[in-house]
Design a protein around this motif. Structure first.
Motif, mmCIF file in Angstrom:
data_model
loop_
_atom_site.group_PDB
_atom_site.id
_atom_site.type_symbol
_atom_site.label_atom_id
_atom_site.label_comp_id
_atom_site.label_asym_id
_atom_site.label_seq_id
_atom_site.Cartn_x
_atom_site.Cartn_y
_atom_site.Cartn_z
ATOM 1 N N VAL A 46 9.964 -10.454 1.179
ATOM 2 C CA VAL A 46 9.284 -10.919 2.299
ATOM 3 C C VAL A 46 8.376 -12.057 2.099
ATOM 4 C CG1 VAL A 46 7.469 -9.028 2.020
ATOM 5 C CG2 VAL A 46 8.092 -9.641 4.247
ATOM 6 N N GLN A 47 8.043 -12.702 3.272
ATOM 7 C CA GLN A 47 7.492 -13.739 3.203
ATOM 8 C C GLN A 47 5.818 -13.397 3.296
ATOM 9 O OE1 GLN A 47 8.603 -16.468 6.105
ATOM 10 N NE2 GLN A 47 10.002 -17.686 5.097
ATOM 11 N N PRO A 48 4.859 -14.264 2.652
ATOM 12 C CA PRO A 48 3.536 -13.823 3.060
ATOM 13 C C PRO A 48 3.067 -13.629 4.696
ATOM 14 C CG PRO A 48 3.735 -15.690 1.350
ATOM 15 C CD PRO A 48 5.236 -15.299 1.975
ATOM 16 N N GLY A 49 2.494 -12.359 4.713
ATOM 17 C CA GLY A 49 1.972 -12.113 6.069
ATOM 18 C C GLY A 49 2.940 -11.200 6.765
ATOM 19 N N GLY A 50 4.162 -10.955 5.965
ATOM 20 C CA GLY A 50 5.057 -10.122 6.675
ATOM 21 C C GLY A 50 4.814 -8.660 6.402
ATOM 22 N N SER A 51 5.920 -7.734 6.651
ATOM 23 C CA SER A 51 5.699 -6.384 6.709
ATOM 24 C C SER A 51 6.902 -5.511 6.062
ATOM 25 C CB SER A 51 5.212 -5.707 8.087
ATOM 26 O OG SER A 51 4.494 -6.224 8.379
ATOM 27 N N LEU A 52 6.572 -4.574 5.533
ATOM 28 C CA LEU A 52 7.675 -3.745 4.511
ATOM 29 C C LEU A 52 7.273 -2.341 4.892
ATOM 30 C CD1 LEU A 52 8.572 -5.600 1.338
ATOM 31 C CD2 LEU A 52 10.124 -5.322 3.510
ATOM 32 N N ARG A 53 8.151 -1.463 4.757
ATOM 33 C CA ARG A 53 7.869 -0.083 4.783
ATOM 34 C C ARG A 53 8.845 0.639 3.751
ATOM 35 N NH1 ARG A 53 6.158 3.647 8.377
ATOM 36 N NH2 ARG A 53 7.042 5.878 8.207
ATOM 37 N N LEU A 54 7.903 1.353 2.876
ATOM 38 C CA LEU A 54 8.657 2.162 1.839
ATOM 39 C C LEU A 54 8.651 3.608 2.353
ATOM 40 C CD1 LEU A 54 6.906 0.675 -1.357
ATOM 41 C CD2 LEU A 54 8.906 -0.322 -0.206
ATOM 42 N N SER A 55 9.946 4.276 1.600
ATOM 43 C CA SER A 55 9.887 5.577 2.021
ATOM 44 C C SER A 55 10.310 6.297 1.027
ATOM 45 C CB SER A 55 10.942 5.747 2.952
ATOM 46 O OG SER A 55 10.744 5.152 4.332
ATOM 47 N N CYS A 56 10.121 7.682 0.722
ATOM 48 C CA CYS A 56 10.168 8.477 -0.349
ATOM 49 C C CYS A 56 10.574 10.005 0.102
ATOM 50 C CB CYS A 56 9.200 8.560 -1.349
ATOM 51 S SG CYS A 56 9.094 9.463 -2.590
ATOM 52 N N ALA A 57 11.877 10.175 -0.374
ATOM 53 C CA ALA A 57 12.161 11.677 0.074
ATOM 54 C C ALA A 57 12.653 12.517 -1.031
ATOM 55 C CB ALA A 57 13.274 11.648 1.210
ATOM 56 N N ALA A 58 12.156 13.721 -1.024
ATOM 57 C CA ALA A 58 12.474 14.716 -2.011
ATOM 58 C C ALA A 58 13.900 15.382 -1.756
ATOM 59 C CB ALA A 58 11.599 15.804 -2.232
ATOM 60 N N SER A 59 14.539 15.600 -2.748
ATOM 61 C CA SER A 59 15.773 15.959 -2.884
ATOM 62 C C SER A 59 15.934 17.534 -2.706
ATOM 63 C CB SER A 59 16.940 15.727 -3.934
ATOM 64 O OG SER A 59 16.101 16.298 -5.185
ATOM 65 N N GLY A 60 14.883 18.034 -2.792
ATOM 66 C CA GLY A 60 14.823 19.375 -2.373
ATOM 67 C C GLY A 60 13.387 19.907 -2.011
ATOM 68 N N PHE A 61 13.037 21.159 -1.840
ATOM 69 C CA PHE A 61 11.558 21.484 -1.363
ATOM 70 C C PHE A 61 10.655 21.616 -2.713
ATOM 71 C CE2 PHE A 61 8.810 22.651 1.828
ATOM 72 C CZ PHE A 61 7.959 23.591 1.261
#
Length: 117
Positions: A12-27
């Motif tokens: 991404v360029q400076p000043g931009g945005s990103l979203r990271l996600s993290c999901a568990a494969s189980g409970f």
């Protein structure tokens, strides 16, 4: 065995945005906190943001006011919204879930975030 799977990241360029996600494969039971760390070559892993099971948040000084951590504990997912990105945010980002169980500490596979024009 439960695994944490990360998504998002990239260039991404400076000043931009990103979203990271993290999901568990189980409970995952007895979650104490969900965290995001980052690491650059030759440096120690740095805590970026954390959110407790009660919803209390904490941010590293370098990202305060720019990053937001959120969670859906029932789904064992945690996200990191990153705005106003700077070149110094470039790093490999890792999600982490801490539990109250002995040895109950989970890590994602890491994802590269590069901020560059």
């Amino acid at each position: 065995q439960v695994q944490l799977v990360q998504s998002g990241g990239g260039l991404v360029q400076p000043g931009g945005s990103l979203r990271l996600s993290c999901a568990a494969s189980g409970f995952i039971f007895s979650i104490r906190a969900m965290n995001w760390y980052r690491q650059t070559p030759g440096k120690q892993r740095e805590l970026v943001a954390s959110i407790t099971s009660r919803g209390s948040t904490n941010y590293g000084d370098a990202v305060k006011g720019r990053f937001t951590i959120s969670r859906e504990e029932a789904k064992n997912t945690v996200a990191l919204q990153m705005n106003s990105l700077k070149p110094e945010d470039t790093a490999v980002y890792y999600c982490n879930i801490e539990t109250w169980s002995v040895g109950g500490d989970y890590w994602g596979q890491g994802t590269q975030v590069t901020v560059s024009s």
